[in-house]
Write a protein that holds these residues in place. Structure first.
Motif, PDB file in Angstrom:
ATOM      1  N   GLY A  11     -63.873 -27.632  56.372  1.00  0.00           N
ATOM      2  CA  GLY A  11     -64.526 -28.907  56.653  1.00  0.00           C
ATOM      3  C   GLY A  11     -64.101 -29.467  57.996  1.00  0.00           C
ATOM      4  N   LEU A  12     -62.785 -29.425  58.283  1.00  0.00           N
ATOM      5  CA  LEU A  12     -62.281 -29.957  59.545  1.00  0.00           C
ATOM      6  C   LEU A  12     -62.893 -29.227  60.726  1.00  0.00           C
ATOM      7  CD1 LEU A  12     -58.457 -30.658  59.270  1.00  0.00           C
ATOM      8  CD2 LEU A  12     -60.310 -32.252  59.697  1.00  0.00           C
ATOM      9  N   ALA A  13     -62.901 -27.886  60.630  1.00  0.00           N
ATOM     10  CA  ALA A  13     -63.438 -27.104  61.742  1.00  0.00           C
ATOM     11  C   ALA A  13     -64.877 -27.505  62.028  1.00  0.00           C
ATOM     12  CB  ALA A  13     -63.347 -25.613  61.423  1.00  0.00           C
ATOM     13  N   GLN A  14     -65.649 -27.701  60.949  1.00  0.00           N
ATOM     14  CA  GLN A  14     -67.056 -28.037  61.164  1.00  0.00           C
ATOM     15  C   GLN A  14     -67.225 -29.476  61.626  1.00  0.00           C
ATOM     16  OE1 GLN A  14     -69.877 -26.270  58.240  1.00  0.00           O
ATOM     17  NE2 GLN A  14     -67.983 -25.723  57.231  1.00  0.00           N
ATOM     18  N   LEU A  15     -66.336 -30.353  61.159  1.00  0.00           N
ATOM     19  CA  LEU A  15     -66.411 -31.752  61.601  1.00  0.00           C
ATOM     20  C   LEU A  15     -66.165 -31.844  63.088  1.00  0.00           C
ATOM     21  CD1 LEU A  15     -64.562 -34.226  59.221  1.00  0.00           C
ATOM     22  CD2 LEU A  15     -66.944 -34.216  59.904  1.00  0.00           C
ATOM     23  N   VAL A  16     -65.150 -31.104  63.563  1.00  0.00           N
ATOM     24  CA  VAL A  16     -64.749 -31.247  64.960  1.00  0.00           C
ATOM     25  C   VAL A  16     -65.690 -30.482  65.882  1.00  0.00           C
ATOM     26  CG1 VAL A  16     -62.914 -30.797  66.614  1.00  0.00           C
ATOM     27  CG2 VAL A  16     -62.360 -31.614  64.337  1.00  0.00           C
ATOM     28  N   TRP A  17     -66.023 -29.254  65.492  1.00  0.00           N
ATOM     29  CA  TRP A  17     -66.737 -28.395  66.431  1.00  0.00           C
ATOM     30  C   TRP A  17     -68.213 -28.224  66.109  1.00  0.00           C
ATOM     31  CZ3 TRP A  17     -63.654 -28.098  70.339  1.00  0.00           C
ATOM     32  CH2 TRP A  17     -62.275 -27.982  70.165  1.00  0.00           C
ATOM     33  N   GLY A  18     -68.694 -28.779  65.028  1.00  0.00           N
ATOM     34  CA  GLY A  18     -70.111 -28.638  64.711  1.00  0.00           C
ATOM     35  C   GLY A  18     -70.395 -27.362  63.941  1.00  0.00           C
ATOM     36  N   VAL A  19     -71.652 -27.201  63.524  1.00  0.00           N
ATOM     37  CA  VAL A  19     -71.965 -26.109  62.603  1.00  0.00           C
ATOM     38  C   VAL A  19     -72.782 -24.982  63.234  1.00  0.00           C
ATOM     39  CG1 VAL A  19     -71.822 -27.412  60.482  1.00  0.00           C
ATOM     40  CG2 VAL A  19     -73.931 -27.458  61.789  1.00  0.00           C
ATOM     41  N   GLU A  20     -73.187 -25.145  64.499  1.00  0.00           N
ATOM     42  CA  GLU A  20     -74.086 -24.117  65.031  1.00  0.00           C
ATOM     43  C   GLU A  20     -73.343 -22.794  65.307  1.00  0.00           C
ATOM     44  OE1 GLU A  20     -73.257 -27.035  68.406  1.00  0.00           O
ATOM     45  OE2 GLU A  20     -73.579 -27.035  66.262  1.00  0.00           O
ATOM     46  N   VAL A  21     -74.108 -21.708  65.275  1.00  0.00           N
ATOM     47  CA  VAL A  21     -73.548 -20.390  65.517  1.00  0.00           C
ATOM     48  C   VAL A  21     -73.226 -20.252  67.004  1.00  0.00           C
ATOM     49  CG1 VAL A  21     -73.943 -17.922  65.344  1.00  0.00           C
ATOM     50  CG2 VAL A  21     -74.951 -19.463  63.664  1.00  0.00           C
ATOM     51  N   ARG A  22     -72.039 -19.710  67.300  1.00  0.00           N
ATOM     52  CA  ARG A  22     -71.658 -19.568  68.707  1.00  0.00           C
ATOM     53  C   ARG A  22     -71.421 -18.101  69.029  1.00  0.00           C
ATOM     54  NH1 ARG A  22     -69.247 -24.429  67.378  1.00  0.00           N
ATOM     55  NH2 ARG A  22     -69.514 -26.079  68.922  1.00  0.00           N
ATOM     56  N   ARG A  23     -71.624 -17.792  70.281  1.00  0.00           N
ATOM     57  CA  ARG A  23     -71.310 -16.443  70.725  1.00  0.00           C
ATOM     58  C   ARG A  23     -69.893 -16.434  71.276  1.00  0.00           C
ATOM     59  NH1 ARG A  23     -73.398 -14.625  74.994  1.00  0.00           N
ATOM     60  NH2 ARG A  23     -72.567 -12.520  74.770  1.00  0.00           N
ATOM     61  N   LEU A  24     -69.219 -15.320  71.097  1.00  0.00           N
ATOM     62  CA  LEU A  24     -67.873 -15.194  71.660  1.00  0.00           C
ATOM     63  C   LEU A  24     -67.856 -13.926  72.486  1.00  0.00           C
ATOM     64  CD1 LEU A  24     -64.877 -15.859  71.876  1.00  0.00           C
ATOM     65  CD2 LEU A  24     -64.514 -14.630  69.755  1.00  0.00           C
ATOM     66  N   ASP A  25     -67.541 -14.084  73.768  1.00  0.00           N
ATOM     67  CA  ASP A  25     -67.514 -12.920  74.645  1.00  0.00           C
ATOM     68  C   ASP A  25     -66.074 -12.651  75.057  1.00  0.00           C
ATOM     69  OD1 ASP A  25     -68.144 -10.842  76.177  1.00  0.00           O
ATOM     70  OD2 ASP A  25     -69.134 -11.984  77.781  1.00  0.00           O
ATOM     71  N   LEU A  26     -65.534 -11.554  74.543  1.00  0.00           N
ATOM     72  CA  LEU A  26     -64.150 -11.218  74.865  1.00  0.00           C
ATOM     73  C   LEU A  26     -64.066 -10.352  76.116  1.00  0.00           C
ATOM     74  CD1 LEU A  26     -62.745 -10.270  71.372  1.00  0.00           C
ATOM     75  CD2 LEU A  26     -62.465 -12.413  72.584  1.00  0.00           C
ATOM     76  N   ILE A  46     -72.537 -33.361  58.935  1.00  0.00           N
ATOM     77  CA  ILE A  46     -71.279 -34.104  59.032  1.00  0.00           C
ATOM     78  C   ILE A  46     -70.823 -34.546  57.649  1.00  0.00           C
ATOM     79  CG2 ILE A  46     -70.210 -36.218  59.887  1.00  0.00           C
ATOM     80  CD1 ILE A  46     -71.766 -35.925  62.393  1.00  0.00           C
ATOM     81  N   THR A  47     -71.758 -35.117  56.873  1.00  0.00           N
ATOM     82  CA  THR A  47     -71.331 -35.572  55.551  1.00  0.00           C
ATOM     83  C   THR A  47     -70.876 -34.396  54.701  1.00  0.00           C
ATOM     84  OG1 THR A  47     -73.639 -35.579  54.930  1.00  0.00           O
ATOM     85  CG2 THR A  47     -72.623 -37.711  55.338  1.00  0.00           C
ATOM     86  N   SER A  48     -71.558 -33.255  54.817  1.00  0.00           N
ATOM     87  CA  SER A  48     -71.148 -32.145  53.949  1.00  0.00           C
ATOM     88  C   SER A  48     -69.797 -31.591  54.382  1.00  0.00           C
ATOM     89  CB  SER A  48     -72.217 -31.049  53.911  1.00  0.00           C
ATOM     90  OG  SER A  48     -72.132 -30.237  55.034  1.00  0.00           O
ATOM     91  N   ALA A  49     -69.531 -31.609  55.694  1.00  0.00           N
ATOM     92  CA  ALA A  49     -68.205 -31.161  56.147  1.00  0.00           C
ATOM     93  C   ALA A  49     -67.138 -32.140  55.680  1.00  0.00           C
ATOM     94  CB  ALA A  49     -68.190 -31.038  57.673  1.00  0.00           C
ATOM     95  N   LEU A  50     -67.453 -33.428  55.791  1.00  0.00           N
ATOM     96  CA  LEU A  50     -66.507 -34.446  55.355  1.00  0.00           C
ATOM     97  C   LEU A  50     -66.238 -34.329  53.858  1.00  0.00           C
ATOM     98  CD1 LEU A  50     -65.024 -36.744  56.735  1.00  0.00           C
ATOM     99  CD2 LEU A  50     -66.751 -38.285  55.869  1.00  0.00           C
ATOM    100  N   GLU A  51     -67.301 -34.076  53.129  1.00  0.00           N
ATOM    101  CA  GLU A  51     -67.179 -33.854  51.693  1.00  0.00           C
ATOM    102  C   GLU A  51     -66.184 -32.739  51.398  1.00  0.00           C
ATOM    103  OE1 GLU A  51     -70.559 -32.402  49.119  1.00  0.00           O
ATOM    104  OE2 GLU A  51     -71.429 -34.037  50.270  1.00  0.00           O
ATOM    105  N   GLN A  52     -66.323 -31.642  52.141  1.00  0.00           N
ATOM    106  CA  GLN A  52     -65.414 -30.505  51.942  1.00  0.00           C
ATOM    107  C   GLN A  52     -63.976 -30.928  52.163  1.00  0.00           C
ATOM    108  OE1 GLN A  52     -66.726 -27.323  54.516  1.00  0.00           O
ATOM    109  NE2 GLN A  52     -67.303 -26.139  52.729  1.00  0.00           N
ATOM    110  N   VAL A  53     -63.756 -31.683  53.261  1.00  0.00           N
ATOM    111  CA  VAL A  53     -62.392 -32.110  53.552  1.00  0.00           C
ATOM    112  C   VAL A  53     -61.875 -32.982  52.410  1.00  0.00           C
ATOM    113  CG1 VAL A  53     -60.939 -33.406  55.131  1.00  0.00           C
ATOM    114  CG2 VAL A  53     -62.770 -31.987  56.020  1.00  0.00           C
ATOM    115  N   ILE A  54     -62.712 -33.905  51.947  1.00  0.00           N
ATOM    116  CA  ILE A  54     -62.261 -34.824  50.893  1.00  0.00           C
ATOM    117  C   ILE A  54     -61.941 -34.038  49.611  1.00  0.00           C
ATOM    118  CG2 ILE A  54     -62.963 -36.715  49.398  1.00  0.00           C
ATOM    119  CD1 ILE A  54     -64.523 -37.844  51.733  1.00  0.00           C
ATOM    120  N   PHE A  55     -62.826 -33.115  49.238  1.00  0.00           N
ATOM    121  CA  PHE A  55     -62.553 -32.292  48.048  1.00  0.00           C
ATOM    122  C   PHE A  55     -61.216 -31.574  48.202  1.00  0.00           C
ATOM    123  CE2 PHE A  55     -67.305 -31.583  46.984  1.00  0.00           C
ATOM    124  CZ  PHE A  55     -67.341 -32.821  46.392  1.00  0.00           C
ATOM    125  N   GLY A  56     -61.048 -30.959  49.369  1.00  0.00           N
ATOM    126  CA  GLY A  56     -59.839 -30.171  49.589  1.00  0.00           C
ATOM    127  C   GLY A  56     -58.588 -31.031  49.492  1.00  0.00           C
TER     128      GLY A  56
END
Lengths: 355, 301
Positions: free
Chosen positions: B111-126, A313-323
């Motif tokens: 950063g926003l995408a990872q903040l909102v949805w998290g960082v784990e790898v997801r599967r996408l089935d089309l 979370i902090t590293s993602a937030l960091e990215q947003v802040i940098f951007g």
């Protein structure tokens, strides 16, 4: 106020050419240097020295290199980490293979090796600019790291992947404690900063700026683009190489290709953008800012939630802040923190009046 | 057929199909460049942002088409926000400044995408199978999956549509005018703001399509951003201003990196794929800086 230009008379060419015409500036610089050289090594804790001050100085050197190329010569580069890797591995191999090699000489030579590589990868700059050049420098980034990783000779056929950097030995004395290493880094940084400031305001710097502002016009006025651009690439890579070698030897204390990935290049780019394009001193502000922001974020979250937050979370937030900061700086103050500081100084000069 | 030749063709086709994926990302880039002469570094981040949001909405329980619709809406919003907060304050600035602003934008989106949805790898089935089609494999010995074919088809259709829009319609003419000069376009009454919102929204949708195809192949993860960086050499080889050039260059990059990896890679311990496209781009820059189909760059004082 303390800051006055009035009463500063220049009565000779030597005074006119001074790096710092204001007496107040010189006193301030002297104070900073005294604190950096004589006070900090004895008072700062090992954590401060080895986790904050040493990487800050190393990255400032790298940012300075990037700034010379990008801020002064106007050549966009995304390959800083590649040149850092070149410097770090050159230094490692020089010390490993040449027994009598003193550390300062090894640092100097690794900077020169990085500069030679920089010239080769600077060749595309003669034909292209902007994003085109950024892609060409991406090639250098990926290629250099790949070469170091794949050819065992560079890593002395070490299979563990983590190569411990040698001790820093100067004239038979080993510099191993954080304070001693800090002094080594500080000395090199001060010398190179002084050199950079003089280059930037001298004919070299003016040539770079002419090329930056309009390369075709500069060429028409009789500047050799070949020489100016390659010179900028060489000097920039020299700084990156020296910074990278110091970074690996004094901060990471290991030499590994994986440390010099594309993300590091982006960080260096941000240091320059936030610190201030085309200012030497801005490299220090930018490097400090980028390095300290994660620390502050952690402290902030500790204060807010009473416990550490997930690192992702902090590293993602960091990215947003940098951007966001980069966009804001591009819009409101393209010259970055250095310009903000300068504005503040001007304000101080006429305080309490508005004009 | 001789097994070695067969193997060569297999590698070649694998590369060409990977190349189509690169073209899809590069396409969004050309779209923005042609229409506003902004080098949009954030295109890769938009791919990541779009597909991660799409998968995120699906995980929230939205059905496929509703999720798609919501994500398209989101990308249009991103386009509008970009115009309002990044481009509008920077009208008529130097293009390097705009490029750096889009680098900032890329970081914000990632950063926003990872903040909102998290960082784990997801599967996408089309619902499209990513296994070799046995009938083709039996007949020729070459492995091609339905997903590959769909990706190729989608890329072809998008390129055709965009090429027609740019060269045959009034909107396309307006876009090209804006690319020539912001100020000049505004002075003859082209609504710069709408044009930019339109283009960035369109690029966002292109990014979503590219991201969905990529996500179905490689999983939705942050590594997509690194893959998207490879769209840059594609652009250089094809030329920044050419829509068909992107496809050709994508195929060249895809095929050459796979062939280099398979035939030259073993001598150096592999990993050539990581830099081969960039080196190829550098070679192109040396000899043909405008790319295969790009307009010749003329600079005046």
């Amino acid at each position: 106020m303390y800051y006055r230009q009035a009463g500063t008379y220049r009565t000779g060419y030597a005074q006119d050419m001074r790096l710092m015409p204001l007496k107040e500036d010189r006193i301030l610089l002297g104070l900073v240097l005294v604190i950096a050289f004589a006070v900090l090594p004895f008072t700062a804790s090992d954590y401060w020295l080895s986790a904050i001050l040493i990487p800050w100085l190393c990255m400032s050197l790298v940012a300075m290199g990037q700034n010379i190329l990008m801020g002064y010569a106007g050549q966009l580069s995304l390959g800083a980490a590649g040149f850092m890797a070149a410097g770090a591995f050159a230094c490692y191999n020089l010390i490993l293979r040449v027994e009598w090699m003193p550390f300062p000489v090894a640092i100097l030579l690794s900077g020169l090796i990085a500069a030679a590589i920089g010239i080769v990868f600077g060749l595309p700059s003669l034909r292209v600019r902007g994003l085109y050049l950024a892609v060409a420098t991406l090639a250098s980034q990926f290629f250099i790291v790949w070469v170091i990783d794949k050819f065992g000779w560079f890593k002395n056929y070490d299979t563990s992947g983590i190569i411990t950097a040698q001790d820093i030995v100067i004239f038979g004395k080993a510099f191993t404690s954080p304070a001693e290493m800090y002094l080594v880094v500080l000395t090199i940084t001060v010398l190179l900063t002084w050199a950079a400031m003089n280059m930037a305001r001298g004919s070299a710097g003016r040539n770079w700026q002419a090329v930056r502002d309009m390369d075709v016009a500069a060429e028409v006025m009789g500047l050799s683009l070949l020489r100016t651009k390659l010179q900028a690439f060489a000097i920039s890579s020299f700084y990156c190489g020296v910074g990278g070698a110091l970074f690996a030897f004094t901060y990471l204390k290991s030499v590994e290709p994986a440390a010099f990935d594309i993300n590091l290049s982006f960080r260096v780019l941000f240091m320059v953008l936030i610190g201030g394009l085309g200012t030497i001193i801005g490299s220090f502000y930018g490097a400090g800012f980028i390095l300290l922001l994660p620390v502050f974020l952690n402290i902030f979250f500790h204060a807010l939630f009473g416990k550490a937050v997930d690192a992702s979370i902090t590293s993602a937030l960091e990215q947003v802040i940098f951007g966001v900061l980069i966009i804001l700086f591009m819009i409101y103050e393209p010259l970055g923190l250095a310009k903000l500081w300068q504005n503040l100084q001007e304000r101080m000069r006429r305080w309490p009046f508005k004009f | 057929m001789n097994p070695e030749i067969l193997f060569f063709f297999e590698v070649l086709i694998g590369g060409l199909l990977a190349g189509v994926m690169y073209s899809l990302v590069a396409l969004g880039f050309v779209l923005i460049y042609k229409a506003s002469s902004v080098f949009n570094f954030a295109q890769g981040a938009m791919v990541f942002f779009a597909v991660l949001s799409f998968v995120g909405f699906m995980e929230l329980g939205l059905p496929f088409f509703l999720a798609l619709l919501v994500t398209v809406g989101l990308m249009i919003l991103v386009g509008m926000a970009t115009e309002r907060f990044v481009l509008r304050p920077l009208v008529n600035q130097h293009e390097d400044t705009l490029l750096m602003a889009t680098i900032g934008l890329a970081f914000v989106l990632e950063g926003l995408a990872q903040l909102v949805w998290g960082v784990e790898v997801r599967r996408l089935d089309l619902g499209i199978r990513d296994e070799p089609i046995m009938r083709i494999a039996d007949a020729t010995g070459i492995f091609v999956s339905v997903l590959d074919l769909v990706a190729g088809l989608v890329a072809a259709v998008m390129v055709a549509v965009l090429a027609i829009v740019f060269s045959r319609t009034k909107v396309g003419l307006g876009l090209r005018a804006v690319a020539d000069g912001h100020g000049a376009a505004m002075s003859i009454g082209i609504p710069l703001r709408q044009v930019w919102v339109f283009v960035w929204a369109a690029a966002g949708i292109v990014a979503l399509v590219a991201g969905m195809l990529w996500g179905a192949r490689a999983g939705v993860q942050f590594a997509l951003v690194g893959l998207a960086l490879k769209a840059l050499p594609v652009l250089i080889i094809g030329g920044f201003t050419s829509v068909p050039g992107v496809i050709v260059a994508g195929l060249i990059v895809g095929a050459s990196e796979k062939i280099a990896e398979v035939y030259i890679g073993p001598y150096f311990g592999g990993g050539i794929e990581g830099w081969a496209p960039y080196m190829l781009a550098v070679l192109f820059l040396m000899f043909r800086p405008e790319g295969l189909f790009g307009e010749r760059i003329i600079r005046r004082v």
